[in-house]
Design an enzyme around this catalytic site. Structure first.
Site, PDB file in Angstrom:
ATOM      1  N   LYS A  33       0.852  -1.193   0.000  1.00 17.45           N
ATOM      2  CA  LYS A  33       0.000   0.000   0.000  1.00 17.45           C
ATOM      3  C   LYS A  33       0.885   1.240   0.000  1.00 17.45           C
ATOM      4  O   LYS A  33       1.911   1.279   0.709  1.00 17.45           O
ATOM      5  CB  LYS A  33      -0.902  -0.028   1.242  1.00 17.45           C
ATOM      6  CG  LYS A  33      -1.957   1.066   1.289  1.00 17.45           C
ATOM      7  CD  LYS A  33      -2.816   0.923   2.548  1.00 17.45           C
ATOM      8  CE  LYS A  33      -3.897   1.986   2.625  1.00 17.45           C
ATOM      9  NZ  LYS A  33      -4.713   1.854   3.856  1.00 17.45           N
ATOM     10  N   SER A  41      -9.587   2.125   2.959  1.00 16.23           N
ATOM     11  CA  SER A  41      -8.671   2.811   2.078  1.00 16.23           C
ATOM     12  C   SER A  41      -7.691   1.889   1.350  1.00 16.23           C
ATOM     13  O   SER A  41      -7.092   2.315   0.360  1.00 16.23           O
ATOM     14  CB  SER A  41      -7.875   3.840   2.881  1.00 16.23           C
ATOM     15  OG  SER A  41      -7.067   3.203   3.846  1.00 16.23           O
ATOM     16  N   SER A  75      -9.775  -0.183   7.263  1.00 17.63           N
ATOM     17  CA  SER A  75      -9.207   0.016   5.927  1.00 17.63           C
ATOM     18  C   SER A  75      -8.588  -1.211   5.285  1.00 17.63           C
ATOM     19  O   SER A  75      -8.297  -1.200   4.089  1.00 17.63           O
ATOM     20  CB  SER A  75      -8.165   1.139   5.960  1.00 17.63           C
ATOM     21  OG  SER A  75      -8.805   2.386   5.881  1.00 17.63           O
TER      22      SER A  75
END
Lengths: 483, 491
Positions: free
Chosen positions: A81, A156, A180
């Site tokens: 990420k 996210s 997330s």
């Protein structure tokens, strides 16, 4: 090239590589090929490190079987990420303010990945600074849900979830502040885990809300998830909040006592998701496990507390992006104008909204009413779980109240989007380990079930998840939505 | 000071702790290196970094707190103090807000002609320093740009906040001097105001006689960043006069921050409190609370060295004059010099006298301190012993000391090389006395006719003949004996 290696799970790839049956180069090429085929539409990646991955693979292909075996992720492609810093790839947190930013160091988890032989494929998209539940708040472009291209992958960690679901990588790192990792895992039909707060070093994770943030693994198979978890977990002298290596070693005895909190099955839960959950619970009952109705009474305050604590910490953590030392800068005639213009142009609307919320919550005269009260609620939520775990081994809830929503559907409605975090934020507020598993389908889209365990019971949770895998639908790829 | 007001002064003192590395990362704290050469991702506030507390800084802070009679909290925590400025990389300073490391201490000061006075210390907390801005241009106002140097960012500091117990600029000076002395014995800081390792902000208010409100509500002026103790005193003096003048004209005193201009000796307005920051303090989530075991605190307390108040008592008991005691106590290096010399020498008054007059004079002339005095304590003792034994006169000893300063040689070596030994052989000296008497017969007559000064002249002549190596009292006695003897013979 032989059969499609991108469909294999991570541990299998590693084993094939150790046995000398495939080359790391082939593994990497298969995945890059898959990525090149799928990502122009899905847009899971912000940066693809193809050359670096090929170079890593070439090096590993020269390793002896022993060298391959002693590194648990050798030959395995992994995505990271893009709020986890990397020296050799840009780290943007999907924000204009960090566009083209290269960190001068690797996050602890990144060093651990390399140490374990993982081959890093690239950096995945996210909501700017991990603030959002759809990956639409990326400053660069939204990511699409591989199962329905008009829908969000969640967020996210939407880029990581979509990349794993679409077969571009078997493993990815995400970060979870209020869900997330778990929510996009549920939306994309994969497995995602938020470890106990402090189990995985946060050093090098671009801070959103420091007391809630936790890096965690994402995968299609529990065995893979566990392999990645084992690589990244453990104490780190650079993170004062990381915990010493004292996992709860109590073996998990059967039958399990499973708590089902009624507050998580009330109004707002999609009836089809409820149906999927009910079937999951009956399967568990049929397996001989004990299902108990429990109450976590302070759940109803969780969203309010979360949306005070997280923005408060965020407002502080994001102050450093001031255009002085690195990142985007809007040149101006004086210092204050430079700050204002840099931050005005550098941050997107959702980030600004949370900075404003948080700044207000910490302001003189409001601190007690907002931040302090929220911290008290946090203590009460933690106590709810402490009480629950006296009588149950696990708590089982839906991961999300709804399936993946359409792109743009929630753009003007932040409040509804915040409410979507209702089932996930409590694990962050209480610091618990929690895992989302793909448990079925509703409206033709993946549904996630969330399992929570008491703090430090990460291994028991993984053990349970592995045992559960047989009850879950088999791994599939979203080929039918190609295009 | 007009009798219509009381002066209320409180000081905030920042002390840089002498740790090898910074408070939250491994960077060096050395002063004077190339700009930004002592930085890393952590103290640069790069994305993703986390602080890790330096244990040695905690130890030095606790040591300071104990020496200043504070109660060390077994449980304290860190907080973020937030504001935007280019010298603050994270845009927050990690400090301690509502649960500081230590509280409720004091130091004693001795205003001249008054009893010892206790000045309270409200709290001591641990925090990180900010970086430094170097403005390109004459003043901040017309600077064309600023260069940021973050070598200092993250250096450990303690902030020592006094109670508003001081009533004059002189008391503030004494408090600062005493505070610095106490800390100097602990070896926790370089304590150099000119390098910024000791910094002082002074809060000054005037309280009208008969005012019954709280001190907090009095308009308070903070004088910031003054670079010497002398200038702290000057700044406060100026501020008292300025505020008194305003009040006497019936004007209001504005709560504000003022700078001190050491050329004009005046303070000037920097920022009014109306535009002050809301620092939005909140607990630092990246650091666990600081928990100190009481056994560990007690171990640190037991390891404290003798401190000024105890040293004063000891020196006074040895008969050293109060004035000299103060000089010694306030100069740790001088005290340590004395402490090394004293056991080998019987006369403390003579030792201190020599240290604080002749040795000090030579040190000052060379810009040195007792810490790097070329004449070591053992060597000074040897010199003073030669005086005690009568081998050297005081005057000769000064000459020897000069040479010792120059060459670093021992006293005896210098005496030998210069042939300086004092003549203590009476028969040898008597020959000189006889010669002088014969050569100055008219002076002898003067003396005999009652002019006492004439004898001093004769002594001087003998000293001249012996190049100062005669012992004056011996010469005196021999002259008198010879003159008396001569009378008898001739009469």
């Amino acid at each position: 090239m032989a059969k499609s290696l991108w469909m294999e799970d991570a541990v299998t790839l590693h084993e094939l590589f150790v046995a000398g049956e495939v080359r790391a180069t082939d593994i990497v090429e298969h995945h890059l090929e898959r990525l090149n085929a799928r990502d122009p539409v899905i847009r899971a990646f912000l940066h693809v490190a193809a050359e670096q991955a090929r170079a890593q693979a070439a090096v590993q292909d020269r390793w002896s079987p022993a060298e391959r075996a002693e590194r648990p992720l050798s030959g395995v492609p992994v995505a990271i990420k893009d709020n986890i810093v990397t020296e050799t790839m840009p780290t943007t947190a999907a924000s204009r303010i960090l566009q083209n930013f290269y960190a001068p160091y690797n996050a602890t988890v990144v060093d651990k990945l390399y140490e374990a032989g993982a081959i890093v494929i690239g950096k995945t998209n996210l909501d700017e600074f991990a603030m959002g539940s759809s990956t639409e708040h990326s400053a660069f472009y939204p990511t699409r849900n591989p199962w329905a291209l008009d829908r969000v992958p969640g967020g996210s960690s939407g880029g990581s979830a979509a990349a794993v679901a679409a077969g571009m990588v078997p493993l990815a790192l995400g970060s979870d502040t209020g869900g997330s990792i778990r929510q996009p895992s549920a939306y994309c039909g994969i497995i995602g885990m938020k470890p106990t707060y402090g189990r995985v070093s946060r050093y090098g994770l671009i801070a959103f809300a420091s007391s809630l943030d936790q890096i965690g693994p994402m995968a299609r198979r529990v065995r893979d998830l566990r392999a990645l978890y084992d690589v990244i977990a453990g104490p780190d002298p650079r993170d004062a909040t990381s915990l010493p290596d004292t996992t709860d070693a109590t073996p998990l005895s059967r039958p399990w006592r499973i708590g089902v909190p009624r507050e998580y099955f009330g109004e707002g839960l999609d009836p089809e998701i409820r149906h999927v959950l009910d079937r999951h619970l009956s399967q568990l009952r049929a397996e001989g496990h004990e299902i108990r109705d429990i109450s976590l009474p302070h759940t109803r305050f969780a969203i309010a507390a979360y949306y005070l604590i997280a923005p408060a910490e965020a407002s502080s953590n994001l102050s450093r992006y001031d255009g002085i030392r690195y990142g985007f800068r809007r040149e101006s005639r004086d210092l204050v104008t430079l700050y204002e213009a840099t931050r005005d142009e550098g941050f997107g609307p959702e980030v600004k909204r949370r900075i404003l919320l948080g700044t207000h919550a910490l302001s003189s005269g409001y601190y007690d009413a907002y931040y302090l009260t929220a911290q008290k609620v946090r203590t009460l939520i933690r106590r709810d779980f402490d009480d629950a775990f006296h009588t149950v081994d696990f708590v089982v809830t839906p991961t999300t109240p709804e399936v993946a929503f359409r792109l743009g559907e929630r753009s003007d409605d932040p409040l509804t989007m915040y409410l979507g975090d209702i089932y996930t934020v409590t694990a962050n507020l209480a610091g618990l380990p929690a895992i989302s598993l793909p448990v079925g389908w509703a409206h033709g889209l993946p549904v996630g079930v969330q399992w929570l365990a008491k703090p430090l019971a990460d291994h028991q949770l993984l053990e349970a998840a592995e045992a559960l895998e047989g009850l879950l639908p088999p791994v599939r790829f979203p080929e039918e939505v190609e295009g | 000071m007009s009798a219509a007001f009381d002066v209320i002064i409180g000081l905030e003192v920042h002390v840089e702790l002498k740790t090898a590395s910074k408070l939250f990362c491994g960077c060096s704290t050395a002063f004077g290196s190339a700009p930004n050469s002592q930085t890393c991702p952590v103290c640069l506030g790069m994305p993703g970094v986390l602080p890790v507390l330096n244990r040695e800084a905690v130890r030095l802070a606790v040591r300071s707190a104990l020496a200043l009679n504070c109660t060390v909290r077994p449980y304290s925590k860190f907080d973020r103090k937030q504001y935007f400025y280019p010298d603050l990389p994270k845009a927050y300073q990690i400090s301690q807000y509502d649960l500081p490391l230590a509280e409720y201490g004091w130091v004693n000061i001795r205003p001249s002609g008054q009893d010892v006075k206790r000045v309270g210390i409200r709290r001591i907390h641990l925090e990180e320093d900010a970086g430094k801005l170097n403005h390109l241009g004459q003043r901040l106002g017309d600077a064309v740009g600023s260069l940021v140097d973050l070598n200092r960012a993250g250096v450990p500091l303690i902030e020592i906040v006094s109670e508003p117990d001081m009533r004059s600029a002189e008391e503030a000076r004494l408090y600062l001097t005493e505070l610095r002395a106490v800390l100097s014995y602990l070896d926790v800081s370089d304590l150099r105001m000119e390098e910024g390792s000791l910094r002082c902000d002074a809060n000054v208010s005037l309280r009208p006689r008969g005012y019954t409100g709280s001190l907090e509500e009095l308009p308070r002026v903070e004088i910031k960043n003054v670079n010497s103790i002398r200038n702290v005193q000057r700044g406060i003096e100026y501020e008292i006069a300025r505020q008194a003048e305003l009040l006497s004209r019936g004007e209001r005193i504005v709560r504000e921050t003022r700078g001190f201009d050491d050329v004009s000796g005046r303070t000037y307005s920097q920022r009014s409190k109306e535009e002050a920051h809301d620092y939005r303090y909140f607990p630092e989530p990246d650091l666990p609370p600081l928990v100190l075991q009481s056994e560990w605190i007690e171990k640190e307390r037991a390891a404290l060295p003798p401190l000024p108040d105890a040293i004063r008592q000891d020196l006074i008991a040895r008969g050293i004059p109060d004035k000299d005691v103060e000089v010694l106590v306030l100069d740790r290096e001088a005290y340590q010099y004395w402490k090394e010399a004293s056991p080998a020498f019987s006369d403390d008054r003579l030792l201190v006298n020599w240290m604080l007059s002749d040795v000090s004079r030579l040190l000052n002339a060379q810009g040195r301190t007792f810490g790097d005095c070329p004449v070591r304590p053992r060597q000074l003792v040897e010199l003073l012993t030669l005086i005690q034994e009568g081998t050297l006169s005081g005057r000769m000893a000064k000459e020897v000391l000069d040479a010792m300063f120059e060459t670093g040689q021992d006293a005896k070596t210098v005496v030998k090389q210069k042939g300086l030994s004092q003549i203590t052989d009476e028969s040898a000296l008597m020959q000189v006395v006889q010669r002088v008497l014969e050569a100055h017969a008219h002076v002898v007559e003067d003396y005999l006719s009652g002019k006492d000064k004439a004898l001093a002249y004769l002594v001087g002549q003998v000293m001249k003949e012996t190049r100062g190596q005669a012992k004056p009292d011996l010469v005196n006695r021999l002259l008198k004996e010879a003159i008396r003897g001569g009378q008898t013979v001739s009469g």
